[in-house]
Enzyme design. Structure first.
Site, PDB file in Angstrom:
ATOM      1  CG  ASP A  13      59.046 103.984  13.761  1.00 37.45           C
ATOM      2  OD1 ASP A  13      58.398 102.911  13.750  1.00 37.45           O
ATOM      3  OD2 ASP A  13      59.924 104.242  12.913  1.00 37.45           O
ATOM      4  CB  SER A  14      61.512 100.514  15.435  1.00 32.86           C
ATOM      5  OG  SER A  14      61.368 100.743  14.046  1.00 32.86           O
ATOM      6  CE1 TYR A  45      62.041  98.319  18.533  1.00 31.89           C
ATOM      7  CE2 TYR A  45      59.707  98.888  18.588  1.00 31.89           C
ATOM      8  CZ  TYR A  45      60.984  99.027  19.095  1.00 31.89           C
ATOM      9  OH  TYR A  45      61.196  99.857  20.171  1.00 31.89           O
ATOM     10  N   GLY A  46      60.782  94.580  13.118  1.00 33.13           N
ATOM     11  CA  GLY A  46      60.080  93.641  12.239  1.00 33.13           C
ATOM     12  C   GLY A  46      60.472  92.174  12.378  1.00 33.13           C
ATOM     13  CB  CYS A  76      56.020 101.661  15.031  1.00 34.69           C
ATOM     14  SG  CYS A  76      56.826 100.080  14.719  1.00 34.69           S
ATOM     15  CG  ASN A  77      52.293 100.192   9.992  1.00 34.94           C
ATOM     16  OD1 ASN A  77      51.121 100.224   9.684  1.00 34.94           O
ATOM     17  ND2 ASN A  77      53.143 101.141   9.640  1.00 34.94           N
ATOM     18  CB  THR A  78      56.327  96.368  13.794  1.00 38.51           C
ATOM     19  OG1 THR A  78      56.701  96.562  12.431  1.00 38.51           O
ATOM     20  CG2 THR A  78      56.718  94.979  14.244  1.00 38.51           C
ATOM     21  CD  GLU A 155      66.092 103.432  10.942  1.00 35.69           C
ATOM     22  OE1 GLU A 155      67.036 104.146  11.344  1.00 35.69           O
ATOM     23  OE2 GLU A 155      64.910 103.594  11.316  1.00 35.69           O
ATOM     24  CB  CYS A 193      56.489  99.377   7.190  1.00 32.77           C
ATOM     25  SG  CYS A 193      58.033  99.813   8.032  1.00 32.77           S
ATOM     26  CB  THR A 194      55.835 104.579   9.760  1.00 32.53           C
ATOM     27  OG1 THR A 194      56.690 103.962  10.724  1.00 32.53           O
ATOM     28  CG2 THR A 194      54.387 104.487  10.215  1.00 32.53           C
ATOM     29  CG  HIS A 195      61.272 102.627   8.473  1.00 33.17           C
ATOM     30  ND1 HIS A 195      60.659 102.386   9.681  1.00 33.17           N
ATOM     31  CD2 HIS A 195      62.554 102.957   8.775  1.00 33.17           C
ATOM     32  CE1 HIS A 195      61.546 102.546  10.658  1.00 33.17           C
ATOM     33  NE2 HIS A 195      62.695 102.890  10.131  1.00 33.17           N
TER      34      HIS A 195
HETATM   35  N1  DGL Z   1      58.352 101.805  11.115  1.00 30.96           N
HETATM   36  C1  DGL Z   1      58.149 100.475  11.642  1.00 30.96           C
HETATM   37  C2  DGL Z   1      56.794  99.953  11.152  1.00 30.96           C
HETATM   38  O1  DGL Z   1      55.951 100.766  10.813  1.00 30.96           O
HETATM   39  C3  DGL Z   1      59.367  99.654  11.277  1.00 30.96           C
HETATM   40  C4  DGL Z   1      59.506  98.400  12.023  1.00 30.96           C
HETATM   41  C5  DGL Z   1      60.891  97.874  12.164  1.00 30.96           C
HETATM   42  O2  DGL Z   1      61.650  98.432  12.963  1.00 30.96           O
HETATM   43  O3  DGL Z   1      61.173  96.826  11.566  1.00 30.96           O
HETATM   44  O4  DGL Z   1      56.517  98.776  11.160  1.00 30.96           O
END
Ligand code: DGL
Length: 275
Positions: A13-14, A45-46, A76-78, A155, A193-195
């Site tokens: 993940d990011s 990453y978004g 990470c979805n992104t 974060e 988004c996994t966050h």
């Molecule tokens: N956890 C990432 C996701 O699922 C976060 C992306 C990010 O860093 O913006 O998209």
């Protein structure tokens, strides 16, 4: 080299978000060893361009190959939205993303076939969730909402604060009103988004009791279990080993990992990604 089933599962993940997938994976597959990589130095990453996130994901895949992982989860979805197909073609081990599992969890939950997707700007722009949901149900109604403030709040360790609740309200309320009247436009909110599962309490509070809130962790772990079984890669017995790595600073990372896993102190090491 360890025998194939004894090799670890990699998760990427990011930042800390993928730990929500790791938590579920460890719950469903307690015998598996894992290596988690958070690209903390370059998150979020978004707001980035697709090409950049593809490059970062390729670097992560090389990093996992150097650690002899038997399967990689793009938690990470992104990154899944813009890189899964490409890195899957380039990889010699199975690669599993979180978008399709998330889509199937949402379709299982929705009664009115009306789903709201909360995600990063790049995930929304990629259209990955629209495609995944409509592949599974061509008639489903989908409302997407980009939530650029949420990942930085998580974060920064600010989940649970009034700032986080205000941001959640800003993004979720438009999905709950129609023509100025409070009436949920959607009956299911997918945390794309996994966050965002780290903000679940606040999202559920704002969404209200009539809206179900789902994420991709459970169905992603299920997908991993199925691939391991069909490729005879499932590990049997013995104590698993869990390692967490982050690029950039590991302090905040360690704190959030401690809160998620109730481990004191979780083992988080600094690393660099091969360009
Ligand atoms: N956890 C990432 C996701 O699922 C976060 C992306 C990010 O860093 O913006 O998209």
């Amino acid at each position: 080299m360890a025998g194939a089933p004894d090799r670890p599962i990699g998760l990427f993940d990011s930042g800390v978000g993928g730990l929500t997938v790791l938590r579920e994976l460890r719950r469903q597959l307690p015998e598996e060893s894992t290596i988690y990589l958070g690209d903390e130095a370059r998150m979020p990453y978004g707001p980035r361009e697709a090409g950049e996130v593809l490059q970062f994901t390729r670097e992560a895949m090389r990093w996992f190959a150097g650690r002899d992982c038997k399967l990689v989860v793009i938690a990470c979805n992104t990154a899944t939205s813009v890189a899964l197909e490409t890195v899957r073609d380039e990889s010699s081990v199975p690669v599993i993303g979180v978008v399709r599992p998330g889509a199937s969890a949402a379709l299982t939950a929705t009664a009115r076939r009306a789903i709201g997707v909360l995600a990063t700007s790049l995930t929304v722009r990629s259209g990955a969730y629209l495609r995944a949901l409509r592949d599974l149900d061509p008639l489903v109604d989908v409302a997407q909402q980009a939530c650029p403030k949420l990942v930085p709040l998580v974060e920064a360790g600010k989940a649970g604060t009034p700032d986080a609740e205000a941001a959640v309200r800003e993004y979720v309320e438009p999905l709950l009103t129609e023509g100025g009247v409070v009436r949920p436009v959607v009956d299911t909110l997918l945390l794309g988004c996994t966050h965002y599962p780290l903000l679940r309490e606040q999202i559920e509070k704002v969404a209200g009791r009539d809206v179900r809130v789902v994420d991709s962790a459970t169905t992603t772990a299920l997908a991993v279990r199925e691939v391991l079984a069909s490729h005879r890669l499932a590990r049997r017995g013995g104590a698993p080993r869990h390692e967490i790595f982050a690029t950039g600073s590991v302090d905040r990372f360690r704190e959030i990992a401690r809160a998620i896993f109730h481990e004191d102190p979780p083992d988080v090491s600094a690393t660099r990604l091969p360009a």
